[in-house]
Design an enzyme around this catalytic site. Structure first.
Site, PDB file in Angstrom:
ATOM      1  N   ASN A   9       2.732  -3.254  -0.783  1.00  0.00           N
ATOM      2  CA  ASN A   9       1.278  -3.401  -0.757  1.00  0.00           C
ATOM      3  C   ASN A   9       0.709  -2.174  -1.455  1.00  0.00           C
ATOM      4  O   ASN A   9       0.677  -1.090  -0.880  1.00  0.00           O
ATOM      5  CB  ASN A   9       0.784  -3.492   0.698  1.00  0.00           C
ATOM      6  CG  ASN A   9      -0.734  -3.567   0.781  1.00  0.00           C
ATOM      7  OD1 ASN A   9      -1.413  -3.658  -0.240  1.00  0.00           O
ATOM      8  ND2 ASN A   9      -1.254  -3.525   2.000  1.00  0.00           N
ATOM      9  N   LYS A  11      -2.216  -1.554  -2.205  1.00  0.00           N
ATOM     10  CA  LYS A  11      -3.581  -1.232  -1.754  1.00  0.00           C
ATOM     11  C   LYS A  11      -4.454  -0.948  -2.986  1.00  0.00           C
ATOM     12  O   LYS A  11      -4.236  -1.547  -4.037  1.00  0.00           O
ATOM     13  CB  LYS A  11      -3.542  -0.081  -0.747  1.00  0.00           C
ATOM     14  CG  LYS A  11      -2.564  -0.381   0.412  1.00  0.00           C
ATOM     15  CD  LYS A  11      -2.675   0.519   1.583  1.00  0.00           C
ATOM     16  CE  LYS A  11      -1.672   0.095   2.642  1.00  0.00           C
ATOM     17  NZ  LYS A  11      -1.776   0.865   3.872  1.00  0.00           N
ATOM     18  N   HIS A  96      -4.860  -7.784   6.861  1.00  0.00           N
ATOM     19  CA  HIS A  96      -4.417  -6.395   6.958  1.00  0.00           C
ATOM     20  C   HIS A  96      -5.427  -5.618   7.819  1.00  0.00           C
ATOM     21  O   HIS A  96      -6.626  -5.867   7.742  1.00  0.00           O
ATOM     22  CB  HIS A  96      -4.305  -5.777   5.565  1.00  0.00           C
ATOM     23  CG  HIS A  96      -3.570  -4.483   5.579  1.00  0.00           C
ATOM     24  ND1 HIS A  96      -4.157  -3.315   6.001  1.00  0.00           N
ATOM     25  CD2 HIS A  96      -2.293  -4.173   5.267  1.00  0.00           C
ATOM     26  CE1 HIS A  96      -3.267  -2.332   5.934  1.00  0.00           C
ATOM     27  NE2 HIS A  96      -2.117  -2.840   5.501  1.00  0.00           N
ATOM     28  N   GLU A  98      -6.646  -2.801   7.504  1.00  0.00           N
ATOM     29  CA  GLU A  98      -7.702  -2.132   6.733  1.00  0.00           C
ATOM     30  C   GLU A  98      -8.830  -3.102   6.406  1.00  0.00           C
ATOM     31  O   GLU A  98      -9.995  -2.732   6.369  1.00  0.00           O
ATOM     32  CB  GLU A  98      -7.094  -1.514   5.458  1.00  0.00           C
ATOM     33  CG  GLU A  98      -6.242  -0.304   5.806  1.00  0.00           C
ATOM     34  CD  GLU A  98      -5.100  -0.028   4.840  1.00  0.00           C
ATOM     35  OE1 GLU A  98      -5.093  -0.568   3.726  1.00  0.00           O
ATOM     36  OE2 GLU A  98      -4.204   0.744   5.236  1.00  0.00           O
ATOM     37  N   GLU A 168       2.144  -4.688  11.762  1.00  0.00           N
ATOM     38  CA  GLU A 168       1.868  -3.332  11.299  1.00  0.00           C
ATOM     39  C   GLU A 168       1.027  -2.594  12.348  1.00  0.00           C
ATOM     40  O   GLU A 168      -0.204  -2.772  12.381  1.00  0.00           O
ATOM     41  CB  GLU A 168       1.091  -3.381   9.982  1.00  0.00           C
ATOM     42  CG  GLU A 168       1.825  -4.072   8.866  1.00  0.00           C
ATOM     43  CD  GLU A 168       1.324  -3.613   7.498  1.00  0.00           C
ATOM     44  OE1 GLU A 168       2.145  -3.137   6.728  1.00  0.00           O
ATOM     45  OE2 GLU A 168       0.112  -3.712   7.240  1.00  0.00           O
ATOM     46  N   GLY A 174       0.368   4.692   7.034  1.00  0.00           N
ATOM     47  CA  GLY A 174      -0.041   5.836   6.233  1.00  0.00           C
ATOM     48  C   GLY A 174      -0.024   7.158   6.973  1.00  0.00           C
ATOM     49  O   GLY A 174      -0.530   8.161   6.482  1.00  0.00           O
ATOM     50  N   SER A 214       4.629   3.195   7.533  1.00  0.00           N
ATOM     51  CA  SER A 214       5.462   4.361   7.195  1.00  0.00           C
ATOM     52  C   SER A 214       6.942   3.999   7.067  1.00  0.00           C
ATOM     53  O   SER A 214       7.811   4.799   7.407  1.00  0.00           O
ATOM     54  CB  SER A 214       5.258   5.484   8.208  1.00  0.00           C
ATOM     55  OG  SER A 214       3.914   5.920   8.197  1.00  0.00           O
TER      56      SER A 214
END
Ligand code: 13P
Length: 251
Positions: A9, A11, A96, A98, A168, A174, A214
């Site tokens: 991904n 991003k 996701h 985010e 996730e 991250g 991660s």
């Protein structure tokens, strides 16, 4: 038999030229190799057509990172699932954290996106996962179950069997903090159990469930060796071919 999948991904990273170079380099790195897993790259919309053209479709699938919750029309700035399909991409990453967190994606919005993705013959990579406060309260199973019950568990068994799930945990994205192998395996086994309760053992056995957060070349071998972890959704480590390839090689 369910597939092992390593999906990147990207991003909101890479200009078009940088993205094209990355896709090309990955394709070269995989040429002539026998892969033990499917490889997917999740790229920004503007990269989709170029990325599809740059890779061998037998080696690398291409995913969008989102799509509109409407079919077509006056929705300035949006990109439809049909448009994604027209680029030759095969997947759309949906839900996701985010997007849920920064762009207000609710279960209702995600239901429409999943439906449009499937209607266009694309594979949703459907994300779920809890925040740190939920994990600290040890309520992660209830939370993730609820995320799935409000969305993809409403699909027919036939449609559900076409999707990929990615767990996730937000606290691992991250941050450099990976879920422990045990935490990841426990959650993915739990997800498989509730899929079995809802759709039956055969569909549960055949659903690819990925871990993301991660994930890197160092922790991937142990994660991917777990019975319920069918691969990874990789953020930062998908931006360099050497790192991403090392994760692919963890299978
Ligand atoms: P990182 O691998 O950078 O933690 O990101 C995970 C992720 O969000 C993939 O979708």
């Amino acid at each position: 038999m369910r597939k092992n999948i390593v999906a990147g991904n990207w991003k909101m990273n890479k200009t078009l030229q940088e993205g094209l170079a990355l896709a090309t380099e990955l394709n070269e790195a995989l040429a002539g190799e026998t892969q033990k897993c499917d490889v997917v790259i999740g790229v920004p919309f503007i990269h989709l057509a170029s990325a599809v053209a740059a890779v061998d479709a037998n080696k690398v699938g291409v995913a969008a990172q989102n799509c509109a919750n409407k079919e077509s029309g006056a929705y300035t700035g949006e990109v439809s699932a049909a448009m994604v399909k027209s680029t030759g991409a095969g997947y759309i990453i949906l839900g996701h954290s985010e997007r849920r967190e920064y762009y207000g994606e609710t279960s209702a919005i995600l239901n429409d996106k999943v439906a449009l993705t499937l209607a266009n013959g694309l594979t949703p990579i459907y994300c779920c996962g809890e925040a740190l406060d939920v994990r600290n309260a040890n309520e992660q199973n209830v939370y993730v179950k609820n995320q799935l019950e409000e969305t993809v568990f409403n699909l027919s068994a036939e449609d559900f069997s076409k999707i990929v799930i990615a767990y996730e945990p937000i606290w691992a994205i991250g941050t450099g903090v990976t879920a422990s192998t045990e935490q990841a395996q426990d959650m993915l086994a739990f997800i498989r159990t509730i899929i079995a309760e809802k759709f039956g053992a055969v569909i549960a056995e055949n659903t690819s469930i990925l871990y993301g957060g991660s994930c890197n070349a160092k922790n991937a071998p142990e994660l991917f060796a777990q019975p319920d972890i069918d691969g990874g959704l990789i953020g930062g480590a998908s931006l360099k071919v050497a790192d991403f390839k090392a994760i692919i090689d963890a299978f």
